[in-house]
Design a protein around this motif. Sequence first.
Motif, mmCIF file in Angstrom:
data_model
loop_
_atom_site.group_PDB
_atom_site.id
_atom_site.type_symbol
_atom_site.label_atom_id
_atom_site.label_comp_id
_atom_site.label_asym_id
_atom_site.label_seq_id
_atom_site.Cartn_x
_atom_site.Cartn_y
_atom_site.Cartn_z
ATOM 1 N N TYR A 37 0.858 -1.168 0.000
ATOM 2 C CA TYR A 37 0.000 0.000 0.000
ATOM 3 C C TYR A 37 0.905 1.231 0.000
ATOM 4 C CZ TYR A 37 -3.903 -3.087 1.191
ATOM 5 O OH TYR A 37 -4.853 -4.062 1.164
ATOM 6 N N ARG A 38 0.352 2.384 -0.322
ATOM 7 C CA ARG A 38 1.148 3.603 -0.279
ATOM 8 C C ARG A 38 0.318 4.772 0.217
ATOM 9 N NH1 ARG A 38 2.038 4.607 -6.817
ATOM 10 N NH2 ARG A 38 -0.111 5.275 -7.298
ATOM 11 N N ARG A 45 -4.116 6.333 2.638
ATOM 12 C CA ARG A 45 -3.388 5.144 2.218
ATOM 13 C C ARG A 45 -4.221 4.398 1.173
ATOM 14 N NH1 ARG A 45 -0.587 1.447 6.755
ATOM 15 N NH2 ARG A 45 0.034 3.554 7.319
ATOM 16 N N GLU A 46 -3.550 3.928 0.128
ATOM 17 C CA GLU A 46 -4.257 3.231 -0.941
ATOM 18 C C GLU A 46 -3.538 1.945 -1.312
ATOM 19 O OE1 GLU A 46 -4.277 5.675 -4.464
ATOM 20 O OE2 GLU A 46 -2.110 5.591 -4.707
ATOM 21 N N ALA A 91 5.576 8.446 -2.499
ATOM 22 C CA ALA A 91 4.771 8.094 -1.334
ATOM 23 C C ALA A 91 5.608 7.252 -0.380
ATOM 24 C CB ALA A 91 3.526 7.306 -1.754
ATOM 25 N N VAL A 92 5.062 7.052 0.802
ATOM 26 C CA VAL A 92 5.599 6.028 1.697
ATOM 27 C C VAL A 92 4.890 4.720 1.349
ATOM 28 C CG1 VAL A 92 5.872 5.258 4.074
ATOM 29 C CG2 VAL A 92 6.074 7.696 3.521
ATOM 30 N N TYR A 93 5.659 3.706 1.067
ATOM 31 C CA TYR A 93 5.124 2.402 0.678
ATOM 32 C C TYR A 93 5.163 1.472 1.894
ATOM 33 C CZ TYR A 93 4.911 3.729 -4.193
ATOM 34 O OH TYR A 93 4.574 4.340 -5.379
ATOM 35 N N GLY A 115 7.119 1.089 6.746
ATOM 36 C CA GLY A 115 7.071 1.970 5.579
ATOM 37 C C GLY A 115 8.439 2.326 5.052
ATOM 38 N N THR A 116 8.515 2.501 3.745
ATOM 39 C CA THR A 116 9.748 2.946 3.095
ATOM 40 C C THR A 116 9.389 4.038 2.086
ATOM 41 O OG1 THR A 116 11.744 2.215 1.922
ATOM 42 C CG2 THR A 116 9.677 1.151 1.294
ATOM 43 N N LEU A 117 10.173 5.103 2.090
ATOM 44 C CA LEU A 117 9.857 6.261 1.269
ATOM 45 C C LEU A 117 10.390 6.090 -0.147
ATOM 46 C CD1 LEU A 117 8.760 9.166 0.986
ATOM 47 C CD2 LEU A 117 11.002 9.972 1.787
ATOM 48 N N VAL A 118 9.522 6.325 -1.108
ATOM 49 C CA VAL A 118 9.900 6.354 -2.523
ATOM 50 C C VAL A 118 9.645 7.766 -3.039
ATOM 51 C CG1 VAL A 118 9.359 5.516 -4.842
ATOM 52 C CG2 VAL A 118 9.429 3.919 -2.905
#
Length: 122
Positions: A37-38, A45-46, A91-93, A115-118
């Motif tokens: 999700y992101r 969040r989606e 987004a944060v994934y 979460g990991t930031l992209v």
Amino acid sequence: QVQLVESGGGLVQPGGSLRLSCAASGSIFRINTMGWYRQAPGKQRELVATMDTVGSTNYADSVKGRFTISRDNAKNTVYLQMNSLKPEDTAVYYCNSDGLKVVGDDRYLEVWGQGTLVTVSS
């Protein structure tokens, strides 16, 4: 205790690629669905993509044809290959495991990663 640990985020230029990984650790018996999700700044969040134990997938329309989810059930790991990245993918994934069963426990759990930031930017 079950944990999901994500890796692979970072800064990439538009049109570039990134691969995210998420490994679940702990005394895990089974995970029904793993996915990504992101959440972009100021947005909810989606769903991005999910995969069940037999390989059935579900993708957001916005990523179809660009992102590919895969999974290693033996390693309780899920991956997200992201190609042709766009600034709107920033987004944060978050990694998600749903229907997770721990050894010796009859409950089915839902667990989230940190979460990991992209960031997609030139």
